[in-house]
Motif scaffolding. Structure first.
Motif, mmCIF file in Angstrom:
data_model
loop_
_atom_site.group_PDB
_atom_site.id
_atom_site.type_symbol
_atom_site.label_atom_id
_atom_site.label_comp_id
_atom_site.label_asym_id
_atom_site.label_seq_id
_atom_site.Cartn_x
_atom_site.Cartn_y
_atom_site.Cartn_z
ATOM 1 N N PRO A 63 41.261 31.915 47.542
ATOM 2 C CA PRO A 63 42.611 31.985 48.108
ATOM 3 C C PRO A 63 43.719 31.988 47.057
ATOM 4 C CG PRO A 63 41.580 29.864 48.600
ATOM 5 C CD PRO A 63 40.540 30.721 47.956
ATOM 6 N N LYS A 64 43.453 31.484 45.868
ATOM 7 C CA LYS A 64 44.471 31.491 44.810
ATOM 8 C C LYS A 64 44.828 32.922 44.384
ATOM 9 C CE LYS A 64 42.047 28.564 42.461
ATOM 10 N NZ LYS A 64 41.492 27.765 41.373
ATOM 11 N N TRP A 65 43.897 33.868 44.563
ATOM 12 C CA TRP A 65 44.160 35.253 44.190
ATOM 13 C C TRP A 65 44.816 36.039 45.317
ATOM 14 C CZ3 TRP A 65 44.058 36.525 39.318
ATOM 15 C CH2 TRP A 65 43.263 35.788 38.453
ATOM 16 N N HIS A 66 44.897 35.446 46.504
ATOM 17 C CA HIS A 66 45.447 36.151 47.661
ATOM 18 C C HIS A 66 46.601 35.378 48.283
ATOM 19 C CE1 HIS A 66 42.147 38.973 47.495
ATOM 20 N NE2 HIS A 66 41.340 37.948 47.324
ATOM 21 N N ASP A 67 47.500 34.885 47.456
ATOM 22 C CA ASP A 67 48.614 34.086 47.955
ATOM 23 C C ASP A 67 49.947 34.828 47.844
ATOM 24 O OD1 ASP A 67 48.934 34.045 45.247
ATOM 25 O OD2 ASP A 67 49.185 31.872 45.078
ATOM 26 N N MET A 68 49.910 36.148 47.923
ATOM 27 C CA MET A 68 51.127 36.948 47.763
ATOM 28 C C MET A 68 52.183 36.612 48.822
ATOM 29 S SD MET A 68 50.977 38.678 45.064
ATOM 30 C CE MET A 68 52.281 39.862 45.271
ATOM 31 N N GLY A 69 51.790 36.132 49.972
ATOM 32 C CA GLY A 69 52.745 35.805 51.015
ATOM 33 C C GLY A 69 53.465 34.485 50.785
ATOM 34 N N LYS A 70 53.102 33.764 49.755
ATOM 35 C CA LYS A 70 53.677 32.444 49.489
ATOM 36 C C LYS A 70 54.430 32.464 48.166
ATOM 37 C CE LYS A 70 49.565 30.447 51.519
ATOM 38 N NZ LYS A 70 48.343 29.735 51.230
ATOM 39 N N GLY A 71 55.724 32.492 48.224
ATOM 40 C CA GLY A 71 56.497 32.394 46.983
ATOM 41 C C GLY A 71 56.859 33.737 46.406
ATOM 42 N N GLN A 72 57.106 33.754 45.103
ATOM 43 C CA GLN A 72 57.575 34.987 44.482
ATOM 44 C C GLN A 72 56.470 36.026 44.415
ATOM 45 O OE1 GLN A 72 58.214 34.725 40.164
ATOM 46 N NE2 GLN A 72 58.386 32.545 40.486
#
Length: 88
Positions: A63-72
């Motif tokens: 999930p750390k590589w797929h967190d584009m929806g969270k933050g910048q």
């Protein structure tokens, strides 16, 4: 005199998996871009492709590589994100 010498003979006990020839080799026989390793044992080197598949799967589902929806980083270049004011 060259700054870096090309090592032509491998060290005993260094095992590699050659991607080009799909074989295990002791010491680097093929160029670095065509091999995985070094591995500590011949057995480890023989499972190099399986290990790579497992690691890729771990990274793809991390999930750390797929967190584009969270933050910048969200919406960079996506339609309707307001990323480029000239696009309006």
């Amino acid at each position: 005199m060259a700054l870096f010498k090309r090592r032509t003979v491998g060290k005993p006990g260094e095992w590699y998996y050659c991607l080009r020839h799909q074989t295990v080799e002791e010491g680097p026989e093929c160029r670095a871009a065509d091999r995985f390793g070094p591995y500590g044992t011949r057995e480890e080197a023989s499972h190099a492709m399986e290990t790579a598949r497992e690691r890729n799967l771990e990274w793809e589902t991390d999930p750390k590589w797929h967190d584009m929806g969270k933050g910048q980083g969200q919406g960079q270049g996506q339609e309707g994100d307001g990323g480029d004011p000239r696009a309006s």
